[in-house]
Design a protein around this motif. Sequence first.
Motif, PDB file in Angstrom:
ATOM      1  N   ARG A 221      -4.002  11.337  -9.686  1.00  0.00           N
ATOM      2  CA  ARG A 221      -2.949  10.369  -9.363  1.00  0.00           C
ATOM      3  C   ARG A 221      -2.497  10.530  -7.919  1.00  0.00           C
ATOM      4  O   ARG A 221      -2.297   9.543  -7.193  1.00  0.00           O
ATOM      5  CB  ARG A 221      -1.753  10.540 -10.309  1.00  0.00           C
ATOM      6  N   GLN A 222      -2.352  11.767  -7.483  1.00  0.00           N
ATOM      7  CA  GLN A 222      -1.952  12.021  -6.098  1.00  0.00           C
ATOM      8  C   GLN A 222      -3.010  11.515  -5.125  1.00  0.00           C
ATOM      9  O   GLN A 222      -2.690  10.983  -4.059  1.00  0.00           O
ATOM     10  CB  GLN A 222      -1.703  13.517  -5.893  1.00  0.00           C
ATOM     11  N   ALA A 223      -4.274  11.657  -5.504  1.00  0.00           N
ATOM     12  CA  ALA A 223      -5.362  11.183  -4.654  1.00  0.00           C
ATOM     13  C   ALA A 223      -5.268   9.676  -4.442  1.00  0.00           C
ATOM     14  O   ALA A 223      -5.416   9.178  -3.308  1.00  0.00           O
ATOM     15  CB  ALA A 223      -6.708  11.551  -5.268  1.00  0.00           C
ATOM     16  N   PHE A 224      -5.020   8.922  -5.503  1.00  0.00           N
ATOM     17  CA  PHE A 224      -4.910   7.474  -5.378  1.00  0.00           C
ATOM     18  C   PHE A 224      -3.717   7.089  -4.500  1.00  0.00           C
ATOM     19  O   PHE A 224      -3.796   6.139  -3.712  1.00  0.00           O
ATOM     20  CB  PHE A 224      -4.790   6.832  -6.763  1.00  0.00           C
ATOM     21  N   SER A 225      -2.623   7.822  -4.618  1.00  0.00           N
ATOM     22  CA  SER A 225      -1.461   7.532  -3.784  1.00  0.00           C
ATOM     23  C   SER A 225      -1.745   7.799  -2.310  1.00  0.00           C
ATOM     24  O   SER A 225      -1.400   7.003  -1.433  1.00  0.00           O
ATOM     25  CB  SER A 225      -0.267   8.375  -4.245  1.00  0.00           C
TER      26      SER A 225
ATOM     27  N   ILE B 293      -3.721   5.135  -0.008  1.00  0.00           N
ATOM     28  CA  ILE B 293      -3.147   3.825   0.313  1.00  0.00           C
ATOM     29  C   ILE B 293      -2.456   3.857   1.671  1.00  0.00           C
ATOM     30  O   ILE B 293      -1.533   4.651   1.895  1.00  0.00           O
ATOM     31  CB  ILE B 293      -2.132   3.405  -0.762  1.00  0.00           C
ATOM     32  N   ASP B 294      -2.889   2.984   2.553  1.00  0.00           N
ATOM     33  CA  ASP B 294      -2.232   2.807   3.845  1.00  0.00           C
ATOM     34  C   ASP B 294      -1.125   1.765   3.661  1.00  0.00           C
ATOM     35  O   ASP B 294      -1.334   0.564   3.802  1.00  0.00           O
ATOM     36  CB  ASP B 294      -3.243   2.335   4.890  1.00  0.00           C
TER      37      ASP B 294
ATOM     38  N   PHE C 128      -0.301   8.591   4.246  1.00  0.00           N
ATOM     39  CA  PHE C 128      -1.669   8.092   4.110  1.00  0.00           C
ATOM     40  C   PHE C 128      -2.601   9.172   4.640  1.00  0.00           C
ATOM     41  O   PHE C 128      -2.574   9.509   5.805  1.00  0.00           O
ATOM     42  CB  PHE C 128      -1.819   6.793   4.903  1.00  0.00           C
ATOM     43  N   ASP C 129      -3.405   9.748   3.748  1.00  0.00           N
ATOM     44  CA  ASP C 129      -4.243  10.882   4.127  1.00  0.00           C
ATOM     45  C   ASP C 129      -5.559  10.827   3.342  1.00  0.00           C
ATOM     46  O   ASP C 129      -5.704  11.474   2.296  1.00  0.00           O
ATOM     47  CB  ASP C 129      -3.507  12.190   3.856  1.00  0.00           C
ATOM     48  N   PRO C 130      -6.535  10.038   3.810  1.00  0.00           N
ATOM     49  CA  PRO C 130      -7.799   9.876   3.076  1.00  0.00           C
ATOM     50  C   PRO C 130      -8.545  11.186   2.834  1.00  0.00           C
ATOM     51  O   PRO C 130      -9.139  11.365   1.761  1.00  0.00           O
ATOM     52  CB  PRO C 130      -8.600   8.927   3.978  1.00  0.00           C
ATOM     53  N   ALA C 131      -8.520  12.098   3.814  1.00  0.00           N
ATOM     54  CA  ALA C 131      -9.241  13.363   3.652  1.00  0.00           C
ATOM     55  C   ALA C 131      -8.634  14.172   2.505  1.00  0.00           C
ATOM     56  O   ALA C 131      -9.354  14.710   1.648  1.00  0.00           O
ATOM     57  CB  ALA C 131      -9.201  14.154   4.961  1.00  0.00           C
ATOM     58  N   LYS C 132      -7.312  14.269   2.477  1.00  0.00           N
ATOM     59  CA  LYS C 132      -6.643  14.997   1.406  1.00  0.00           C
ATOM     60  C   LYS C 132      -6.857  14.286   0.072  1.00  0.00           C
ATOM     61  O   LYS C 132      -7.021  14.936  -0.975  1.00  0.00           O
ATOM     62  CB  LYS C 132      -5.151  15.090   1.712  1.00  0.00           C
ATOM     63  N   ALA C 133      -6.896  12.958   0.112  1.00  0.00           N
ATOM     64  CA  ALA C 133      -7.115  12.182  -1.116  1.00  0.00           C
ATOM     65  C   ALA C 133      -8.472  12.518  -1.729  1.00  0.00           C
ATOM     66  O   ALA C 133      -8.587  12.743  -2.940  1.00  0.00           O
ATOM     67  CB  ALA C 133      -7.005  10.685  -0.817  1.00  0.00           C
ATOM     68  N   LYS C 134      -9.506  12.550  -0.911  1.00  0.00           N
ATOM     69  CA  LYS C 134     -10.853  12.864  -1.408  1.00  0.00           C
ATOM     70  C   LYS C 134     -10.920  14.295  -1.952  1.00  0.00           C
ATOM     71  O   LYS C 134     -11.578  14.562  -2.959  1.00  0.00           O
ATOM     72  CB  LYS C 134     -11.878  12.670  -0.298  1.00  0.00           C
TER      73      LYS C 134
ATOM     74  N   GLN D 283      -9.212  -0.273  -0.296  1.00  0.00           N
ATOM     75  CA  GLN D 283      -8.652   1.033   0.038  1.00  0.00           C
ATOM     76  C   GLN D 283      -9.276   2.137  -0.815  1.00  0.00           C
ATOM     77  O   GLN D 283      -9.666   3.195  -0.309  1.00  0.00           O
ATOM     78  CB  GLN D 283      -7.134   1.016  -0.178  1.00  0.00           C
ATOM     79  N   PHE D 284      -9.384   1.899  -2.098  1.00  0.00           N
ATOM     80  CA  PHE D 284      -9.918   2.919  -2.994  1.00  0.00           C
ATOM     81  C   PHE D 284     -11.435   3.080  -2.829  1.00  0.00           C
ATOM     82  O   PHE D 284     -11.966   4.180  -3.029  1.00  0.00           O
ATOM     83  CB  PHE D 284      -9.569   2.594  -4.441  1.00  0.00           C
ATOM     84  N   ARG D 285     -12.108   2.006  -2.445  1.00  0.00           N
ATOM     85  CA  ARG D 285     -13.561   2.106  -2.196  1.00  0.00           C
ATOM     86  C   ARG D 285     -13.824   2.940  -0.948  1.00  0.00           C
ATOM     87  O   ARG D 285     -14.642   3.870  -0.968  1.00  0.00           O
ATOM     88  CB  ARG D 285     -14.167   0.706  -2.021  1.00  0.00           C
ATOM     89  N   VAL D 286     -13.112   2.623   0.121  1.00  0.00           N
ATOM     90  CA  VAL D 286     -13.354   3.286   1.402  1.00  0.00           C
ATOM     91  C   VAL D 286     -12.784   4.703   1.420  1.00  0.00           C
ATOM     92  O   VAL D 286     -13.443   5.643   1.870  1.00  0.00           O
ATOM     93  CB  VAL D 286     -12.752   2.458   2.560  1.00  0.00           C
ATOM     94  N   ASN D 287     -11.581   4.880   0.927  1.00  0.00           N
ATOM     95  CA  ASN D 287     -10.872   6.150   1.086  1.00  0.00           C
ATOM     96  C   ASN D 287     -11.073   7.138  -0.051  1.00  0.00           C
ATOM     97  O   ASN D 287     -10.775   8.322   0.089  1.00  0.00           O
ATOM     98  CB  ASN D 287      -9.375   5.889   1.264  1.00  0.00           C
TER      99      ASN D 287
END
Length: 541
Positions: A310-314, A317-318, A360-366, A404-408
């Motif tokens: 859940r945190q990853a999805f949040s 999001i930019d 917004f932190d794509p690296a942490k999200a992944k 957003q979810f596809r790219v990040n």
Amino acid sequence: MSKGFKLSSVFAVLLALSLVLSACNFGSNSGSDDGQTLNLIELQEPPSLDSAKATDSVSFTILDNVLEGLYRADGKDQPVLAMAAEEPKVSDDQKTWTFKIRDAKWSDGKPVTAKDFEYSWKRVLDPKTASEYVQMMYVLENAEEYNTGKAKVEDVGVKALDDKTLEVKLKTAIPYFKALLTFPTFLPQRQDIVEKYGDKYALEAKNMVYNGAFVLSDWKHEKSFQYKKNDLYWDKANVKLNTVNVNIVKDSAQAINLYETGKTDFAYLGAEFLDKYKSSKEKFVIEESSVWYLEFNQREKEFFKNQKIRQAFSLAIDRQKLIDSVLKNGSTLPSGFVHSAIYATPDKKYRDIVKYDFPFDPAKAKQLLAEGLKEIGMDKAPTVELLTDDTTKAKRQAEFFKEQFRVNLGVNVEIASVTFKERLNRGKNGKFDIVIGGWSADYNDPLTYLTIMKSDESYNRGKWKNDEYDKLIRAATVNENYEERLEQLKQAEKILMDETGIAMLYFRNQLGLKKDYVKNWPWRVIGAQYSLKEVSIEGKK
């Protein structure tokens, strides 16, 4: 306009022609032009006009204009006397309120009585009604006990002492009770009318009676509805409009075309038309107390029961990009679940006391997605369905989240774009993976938001659960020590935010267009969207 989408010149001409033709056939409820006819647009069909069962802003706004409770909200969201003839007598402990009902009539000529309130409120609490707003009534003495089978209906703290006297007993003194009484769930209902129509009550305009400034005179489902001035309304001398025609238009391009051709006096201004109306004097900001967020299905979906996922999805999001490039309507970054308009004390807003950031932190999200998948024994994230409405604006947001979810995150998302009513039903029944949800304040207190995330609340669509959160909210609901209560509310919200029980998106505002001859039209921040009682048409050529 989405990537790769381009209209040919021929198709553009055909589209423009179709909009003109639709405008020519628009407004079948136009009625006679008596100078006080207002034409409006609504985005959705009202799902229910039974005040004991209604749950959405569209239905609430209609109810607010055709029915009145003990109080109604004025243009500044303050409670003013309505069916209450005078301010109530309140006991020293602030728990017993005695109201005198004014001499008012229903639209069929019968008098409004205290019994209409007692019946309606107890109907909300009746387990057979299955009201989703039932917990708003839990402020009454023995209300929760009756609703959960632990007390009798006659034990509930609302009683008609005679036709014009209503006694209300509260479980505990609460600072916002008068404001609470402006909300549609506390409206009166006529027992004979409810029983006459049974399951069909309030499903058609003719299956109701009205005690408000207007009556609903026509309702063509999924197309339009019409208000007419209520000639038996107690304060009809101060109602200027005679007719209000409301057409349901989900496509923003069609709505703007109808506005430009004079077929409607109001339209919501979509992002794609913002540049065109940037300097227009007819543009106005619709301020709201509306918070928007993603709810994750944690009922049976192991995937979203995992906090890291859940945190990853949040984190993926930019939100600033969403606001700047998609919404473009004055919405702002969220600073928690409770909206910034809400007060914690009489002189201090809740968000001035505590605020949250949503980075917004794509690296942490992944990273968190990978860790979460490992914890639940999955190698790859499944395809996720995103549930949303079928309006132009909702579809654009859904496409944004999908990308957003596809790219990040590298997660594939399928969009389920459905009618407003179906989205509400699917959300209620847990038929989604992620649903885009929103909530507006019913009254000016943090509990109007925080209560809905208790594990036993029907509006907690994803069924996030935390026992400590539930305990804190229950304690705050009855705590008369306001300093302690504030600390309980703050602790509860922190748990919700830390666990990403929901993923906050934005605090919504909207933009609208309004003809300059439409005067005195108050839009509300709290409760129903707007009142029509004060509106008039002045200087229309």
